[in-house]
Design a protein around this motif. Structure first.
Motif, PDB file in Angstrom:
ATOM      1  N   ARG A  83      -9.873 -27.164  -1.289  1.00  0.00           N
ATOM      2  CA  ARG A  83     -10.716 -28.021  -0.759  1.00  0.00           C
ATOM      3  C   ARG A  83     -10.874 -28.585  -1.622  1.00  0.00           C
ATOM      4  O   ARG A  83     -11.605 -29.918  -1.393  1.00  0.00           O
ATOM      5  CB  ARG A  83     -11.953 -27.494  -0.024  1.00  0.00           C
ATOM      6  CG  ARG A  83     -11.549 -26.255   0.993  1.00  0.00           C
ATOM      7  CD  ARG A  83     -12.590 -25.784   2.180  1.00  0.00           C
ATOM      8  NE  ARG A  83     -13.898 -25.193   1.529  1.00  0.00           N
ATOM      9  CZ  ARG A  83     -14.115 -23.901   0.900  1.00  0.00           C
ATOM     10  NH1 ARG A  83     -13.525 -23.052   1.416  1.00  0.00           N
ATOM     11  NH2 ARG A  83     -15.319 -23.664   0.485  1.00  0.00           N
ATOM     12  N   ASN A  84     -10.700 -28.487  -3.527  1.00  0.00           N
ATOM     13  CA  ASN A  84     -11.353 -28.691  -3.893  1.00  0.00           C
ATOM     14  C   ASN A  84     -10.774 -29.138  -5.758  1.00  0.00           C
ATOM     15  O   ASN A  84     -10.818 -29.017  -6.555  1.00  0.00           O
ATOM     16  CB  ASN A  84     -12.868 -28.780  -4.715  1.00  0.00           C
ATOM     17  CG  ASN A  84     -13.648 -27.694  -3.816  1.00  0.00           C
ATOM     18  OD1 ASN A  84     -14.513 -29.247  -3.509  1.00  0.00           O
ATOM     19  ND2 ASN A  84     -14.235 -27.358  -2.845  1.00  0.00           N
ATOM     20  N   LEU A  85      -9.592 -29.531  -5.157  1.00  0.00           N
ATOM     21  CA  LEU A  85      -8.420 -30.357  -5.922  1.00  0.00           C
ATOM     22  C   LEU A  85      -8.394 -30.676  -6.451  1.00  0.00           C
ATOM     23  O   LEU A  85      -8.143 -30.766  -8.447  1.00  0.00           O
ATOM     24  CB  LEU A  85      -6.694 -30.222  -5.210  1.00  0.00           C
ATOM     25  CG  LEU A  85      -5.698 -29.997  -5.736  1.00  0.00           C
ATOM     26  CD1 LEU A  85      -5.894 -28.350  -6.536  1.00  0.00           C
ATOM     27  CD2 LEU A  85      -4.926 -29.963  -5.008  1.00  0.00           C
ATOM     28  N   ASP A  86      -9.409 -31.653  -6.709  1.00  0.00           N
ATOM     29  CA  ASP A  86      -9.862 -32.681  -7.396  1.00  0.00           C
ATOM     30  C   ASP A  86     -10.272 -32.377  -8.870  1.00  0.00           C
ATOM     31  O   ASP A  86     -10.242 -32.771  -9.960  1.00  0.00           O
ATOM     32  CB  ASP A  86     -10.036 -34.264  -6.580  1.00  0.00           C
ATOM     33  CG  ASP A  86      -9.277 -35.132  -6.165  1.00  0.00           C
ATOM     34  OD1 ASP A  86      -7.954 -35.125  -6.194  1.00  0.00           O
ATOM     35  OD2 ASP A  86      -9.969 -35.594  -5.267  1.00  0.00           O
ATOM     36  N   TRP A  87     -11.499 -31.446  -8.325  1.00  0.00           N
ATOM     37  CA  TRP A  87     -12.583 -30.983  -9.096  1.00  0.00           C
ATOM     38  C   TRP A  87     -11.341 -30.146  -9.933  1.00  0.00           C
ATOM     39  O   TRP A  87     -11.597 -30.344 -11.328  1.00  0.00           O
ATOM     40  CB  TRP A  87     -13.244 -30.148  -8.476  1.00  0.00           C
ATOM     41  CG  TRP A  87     -14.380 -29.818  -9.406  1.00  0.00           C
ATOM     42  CD1 TRP A  87     -15.622 -30.387 -10.239  1.00  0.00           C
ATOM     43  CD2 TRP A  87     -14.987 -29.077 -10.706  1.00  0.00           C
ATOM     44  NE1 TRP A  87     -16.293 -30.358 -10.654  1.00  0.00           N
ATOM     45  CE2 TRP A  87     -16.216 -28.603 -11.349  1.00  0.00           C
ATOM     46  CE3 TRP A  87     -13.577 -28.154 -10.275  1.00  0.00           C
ATOM     47  CZ2 TRP A  87     -15.930 -27.834 -11.949  1.00  0.00           C
ATOM     48  CZ3 TRP A  87     -13.781 -26.961 -11.345  1.00  0.00           C
ATOM     49  CH2 TRP A  87     -15.550 -26.971 -12.374  1.00  0.00           C
ATOM     50  N   VAL A  88     -10.888 -29.391  -9.656  1.00  0.00           N
ATOM     51  CA  VAL A  88     -10.313 -28.151 -10.716  1.00  0.00           C
ATOM     52  C   VAL A  88      -8.984 -29.271 -11.014  1.00  0.00           C
ATOM     53  O   VAL A  88      -9.245 -29.092 -12.640  1.00  0.00           O
ATOM     54  CB  VAL A  88      -9.287 -27.551  -9.434  1.00  0.00           C
ATOM     55  CG1 VAL A  88      -8.344 -26.364 -10.486  1.00  0.00           C
ATOM     56  CG2 VAL A  88     -10.011 -26.555  -8.501  1.00  0.00           C
ATOM     57  N   LYS A  89      -8.536 -29.939 -10.923  1.00  0.00           N
ATOM     58  CA  LYS A  89      -7.708 -30.972 -12.024  1.00  0.00           C
ATOM     59  C   LYS A  89      -8.854 -31.684 -13.224  1.00  0.00           C
ATOM     60  O   LYS A  89      -7.882 -31.897 -14.019  1.00  0.00           O
ATOM     61  CB  LYS A  89      -6.867 -32.190 -11.237  1.00  0.00           C
ATOM     62  CG  LYS A  89      -5.754 -31.721 -10.318  1.00  0.00           C
ATOM     63  CD  LYS A  89      -5.106 -32.777  -9.328  1.00  0.00           C
ATOM     64  CE  LYS A  89      -3.921 -32.036  -8.459  1.00  0.00           C
ATOM     65  NZ  LYS A  89      -3.389 -33.692  -7.713  1.00  0.00           N
ATOM     66  N   GLU A  90      -9.118 -32.315 -12.554  1.00  0.00           N
ATOM     67  CA  GLU A  90     -10.144 -33.248 -13.858  1.00  0.00           C
ATOM     68  C   GLU A  90     -10.773 -31.688 -14.497  1.00  0.00           C
ATOM     69  O   GLU A  90     -11.284 -32.268 -15.621  1.00  0.00           O
ATOM     70  CB  GLU A  90     -11.307 -34.211 -12.640  1.00  0.00           C
ATOM     71  CG  GLU A  90     -10.248 -35.014 -12.029  1.00  0.00           C
ATOM     72  CD  GLU A  90     -12.127 -35.501 -11.121  1.00  0.00           C
ATOM     73  OE1 GLU A  90     -12.848 -35.172 -11.429  1.00  0.00           O
ATOM     74  OE2 GLU A  90     -11.743 -36.236 -10.469  1.00  0.00           O
ATOM     75  N   ASN A  91     -11.418 -31.064 -14.190  1.00  0.00           N
ATOM     76  CA  ASN A  91     -12.392 -30.034 -14.580  1.00  0.00           C
ATOM     77  C   ASN A  91     -11.636 -28.640 -15.807  1.00  0.00           C
ATOM     78  O   ASN A  91     -11.962 -27.970 -16.612  1.00  0.00           O
ATOM     79  CB  ASN A  91     -13.234 -29.521 -14.304  1.00  0.00           C
ATOM     80  CG  ASN A  91     -14.710 -30.328 -13.878  1.00  0.00           C
ATOM     81  OD1 ASN A  91     -15.258 -31.554 -14.880  1.00  0.00           O
ATOM     82  ND2 ASN A  91     -13.764 -31.840 -12.156  1.00  0.00           N
ATOM     83  N   THR A  92     -10.032 -27.904 -15.261  1.00  0.00           N
ATOM     84  CA  THR A  92      -9.986 -27.273 -15.908  1.00  0.00           C
ATOM     85  C   THR A  92      -8.637 -27.544 -16.222  1.00  0.00           C
ATOM     86  O   THR A  92      -8.189 -28.855 -16.123  1.00  0.00           O
ATOM     87  CB  THR A  92      -9.755 -26.109 -14.996  1.00  0.00           C
ATOM     88  OG1 THR A  92      -8.158 -26.302 -14.152  1.00  0.00           O
ATOM     89  CG2 THR A  92     -10.717 -26.077 -14.494  1.00  0.00           C
ATOM     90  N   SER A  93      -7.958 -26.674 -17.043  1.00  0.00           N
ATOM     91  CA  SER A  93      -6.111 -26.606 -17.185  1.00  0.00           C
ATOM     92  C   SER A  93      -5.729 -25.659 -16.211  1.00  0.00           C
ATOM     93  O   SER A  93      -3.600 -25.752 -16.325  1.00  0.00           O
ATOM     94  CB  SER A  93      -5.722 -26.376 -18.112  1.00  0.00           C
ATOM     95  OG  SER A  93      -6.285 -25.151 -18.415  1.00  0.00           O
ATOM     96  N   TYR A  94      -6.023 -25.228 -15.052  1.00  0.00           N
ATOM     97  CA  TYR A  94      -5.153 -24.468 -14.377  1.00  0.00           C
ATOM     98  C   TYR A  94      -3.545 -25.039 -14.091  1.00  0.00           C
ATOM     99  O   TYR A  94      -3.613 -24.069 -13.694  1.00  0.00           O
ATOM    100  CB  TYR A  94      -6.310 -23.827 -13.268  1.00  0.00           C
ATOM    101  CG  TYR A  94      -5.437 -23.554 -11.590  1.00  0.00           C
ATOM    102  CD1 TYR A  94      -5.407 -21.991 -12.392  1.00  0.00           C
ATOM    103  CD2 TYR A  94      -5.409 -23.528 -10.486  1.00  0.00           C
ATOM    104  CE1 TYR A  94      -4.444 -21.374 -10.852  1.00  0.00           C
ATOM    105  CE2 TYR A  94      -4.927 -23.604  -9.689  1.00  0.00           C
ATOM    106  CZ  TYR A  94      -4.647 -21.634  -9.778  1.00  0.00           C
ATOM    107  OH  TYR A  94      -3.993 -21.000  -9.038  1.00  0.00           O
ATOM    108  N   ILE A  95      -4.179 -26.654 -13.492  1.00  0.00           N
ATOM    109  CA  ILE A  95      -2.766 -26.543 -12.618  1.00  0.00           C
ATOM    110  C   ILE A  95      -1.697 -27.117 -13.448  1.00  0.00           C
ATOM    111  O   ILE A  95      -0.368 -26.355 -13.079  1.00  0.00           O
ATOM    112  CB  ILE A  95      -3.437 -28.045 -11.895  1.00  0.00           C
ATOM    113  CG1 ILE A  95      -4.735 -28.007 -10.427  1.00  0.00           C
ATOM    114  CG2 ILE A  95      -1.728 -28.749 -11.284  1.00  0.00           C
ATOM    115  CD1 ILE A  95      -4.454 -26.913  -9.996  1.00  0.00           C
TER     116      ILE A  95
END
Length: 98
Positions: A83-95
């Protein structure tokens, strides 16, 4: 004779997605990702530092159980990431790490 790269991509993409899903399912079955994550496991999993994890845990929409310390349910975490893929992309290196 010309080679149709788009047609090849259309054929291969579903197979690649299925293969990746099998890998994720196998990891979950093997408990490589615990059912309930601690804050340290969350930090390692998302490749973030403690201050970013604290920011994340402070969000009202983030799935965290505080009754027994700070625990993050794995399945709810995955749903939150979707649901929050944009936040994850901007704030983590998970992707990038997956």
């Amino acid at each position: 004779m010309e080679f149709d790269y788009e047609k090849l991509a259309d054929v291969l993409a579903p197979k690649l997605i299925d293969g990746l899903q099998e890998i994720v399912d196998r990891q979950l079955e093997n408990q490589e990702i615990p059912y309930m994550l601690t804050i340290d496991q969350l930090m390692k999993f998302l490749h973030i530092k403690r201050w970013k994890a604290s920011e994340l845990l402070g969000r009202s929409d983030f799935p965290v159980l505080r009754e027994a310390g700070v625990l993050i349910p794995r399945e709810e975490l995955f749903e939150w990431i979707d649901r929050n893929l944009d936040w994850v992309k901007e704030n983590t290196s998970y992707i990038k790490a997956v």
